[in-house]
Design an enzyme around this catalytic site. Sequence first.
Site, PDB file in Angstrom:
ATOM      1  N   THR A  76      37.601  42.765  40.059  1.00 44.95           N
ATOM      2  CA  THR A  76      36.696  44.061  40.477  1.00 44.95           C
ATOM      3  C   THR A  76      35.411  43.944  39.512  1.00 44.95           C
ATOM      4  OG1 THR A  76      38.024  45.494  38.846  1.00 44.95           O
ATOM      5  CG2 THR A  76      38.648  45.472  41.221  1.00 44.95           C
ATOM      6  N   ARG A  77      35.312  43.251  38.411  1.00 49.66           N
ATOM      7  CA  ARG A  77      34.292  43.504  37.784  1.00 49.66           C
ATOM      8  C   ARG A  77      34.015  42.239  36.963  1.00 49.66           C
ATOM      9  NH1 ARG A  77      32.118  48.401  33.838  1.00 49.66           N
ATOM     10  NH2 ARG A  77      31.865  49.319  35.988  1.00 49.66           N
ATOM     11  N   THR A  85      35.931  40.593  34.148  1.00 44.31           N
ATOM     12  CA  THR A  85      36.353  41.349  32.762  1.00 44.31           C
ATOM     13  C   THR A  85      37.066  42.561  33.337  1.00 44.31           C
ATOM     14  OG1 THR A  85      34.211  42.686  33.446  1.00 44.31           O
ATOM     15  CG2 THR A  85      34.262  41.079  31.905  1.00 44.31           C
ATOM     16  N   SER A  86      37.475  42.835  34.576  1.00 40.90           N
ATOM     17  CA  SER A  86      38.533  43.716  34.978  1.00 40.90           C
ATOM     18  C   SER A  86      38.969  43.397  36.424  1.00 40.90           C
ATOM     19  CB  SER A  86      37.651  45.376  35.204  1.00 40.90           C
ATOM     20  OG  SER A  86      38.781  46.156  35.551  1.00 40.90           O
ATOM     21  N   SER A  87      40.163  43.963  36.781  1.00 39.93           N
ATOM     22  CA  SER A  87      40.760  43.577  37.804  1.00 39.93           C
ATOM     23  C   SER A  87      41.919  44.527  38.336  1.00 39.93           C
ATOM     24  CB  SER A  87      41.409  42.275  37.710  1.00 39.93           C
ATOM     25  OG  SER A  87      42.567  42.290  36.981  1.00 39.93           O
TER      26      SER A  87
END
Length: 365
Positions: A76-77, A85-87
Amino acid sequence: MNPVPTAPADLRRSLADHLRSTGAIKSDQWYEAFAAVPREAFVRAFAVGSQHGPVHLTPEDPRWLSTVYTDDALLTRFDAAGVPTSSSTLPTLMALMLEALDVADGNRVLEVATGTGYNAALLSHRAGDENVTTIEVDPDLARSAEQRLDRAGYRPTVLVGDGRAGHPDGGPYDRLIATCGFTGIPPTWLEQVVPGGIIVCPVGGGVVRLVVRKGGTATGAFLPDAAFFMPVRGIGDNGTPPVPPPLPHSCSSRPCFVEPTDLLDDGIHFLLTLAVPRAMSRFTYDDAGDIAAVHLWQPDGAWAELRHGIARQAGPRRILDTVETAVAAHKAAGRPPRERYRLRVDAGRQWVSVADSDGPTWELS
């Protein structure tokens, strides 16, 4: 033949059915949570991995909704270099961790790493908004997650801060769950979780389930499944360099019984994520496409190369000395699976060992 579900509610129920059929979900409470909480409310734009690289999807893409409810991690990022860096975590792994958390009615829960907010919503559905606190180091992520949670009808306490410190003002907690990767258990958590409480946390390449005891101690075992999470971040963290540092001008060299291909073994790789924390690795290949060497390096400048049975090392620690000990211990113990490894935390120190074994222990940092 049953029609393929296309409505969000049907897709949620289908995902919950899948998780129960595989054994990831065992309780009615978590089945109902996954069947009720709308994952699509927390992952408006994301990417999924493929052999050709990440495939980015948005709500305008006809594949978007069905992909939301696949049993996949959703990225997601990304940072400026395109590194995730994000999920939103693989639902199977989320379900396994939530079941291991063993939340009971009235339990107060602290979640470390809010991310998209989806896991916090599942916790709120099970434990109630008033019993869930979630903390996120990234202010933008925390703000976005809180907005998504509110729109979906969930209102846990969302905080901005370094999850390694927990949130003592909201404690004590009966349960603590982390959804980012650690190299060890922050000692402050043991001060904030009640005796008999449970901590579920990714450590190395696995997930450990700890039961907290009086006096700031805790013991537990790893879950049987592999787990690789985004590493925990603090304000200003730089992490491990993503590429090997330059070849040192001077290094030691000696024979080594470990072969580069040994590091491809899942059990050995798991143990090395504990014995050599924060290490990065990179394989190089010969003209025939076979592995020729492996490079290992850590944030403190430790460096190693293993090539054709020769270990070359430099820096403040000898990485391959630890690798040799770990590989020998893993083989001597009969190549144990993750669930045979135990973690003990006592007086601020923590060790991993193989259950029912007189072999070595590895102190985590």
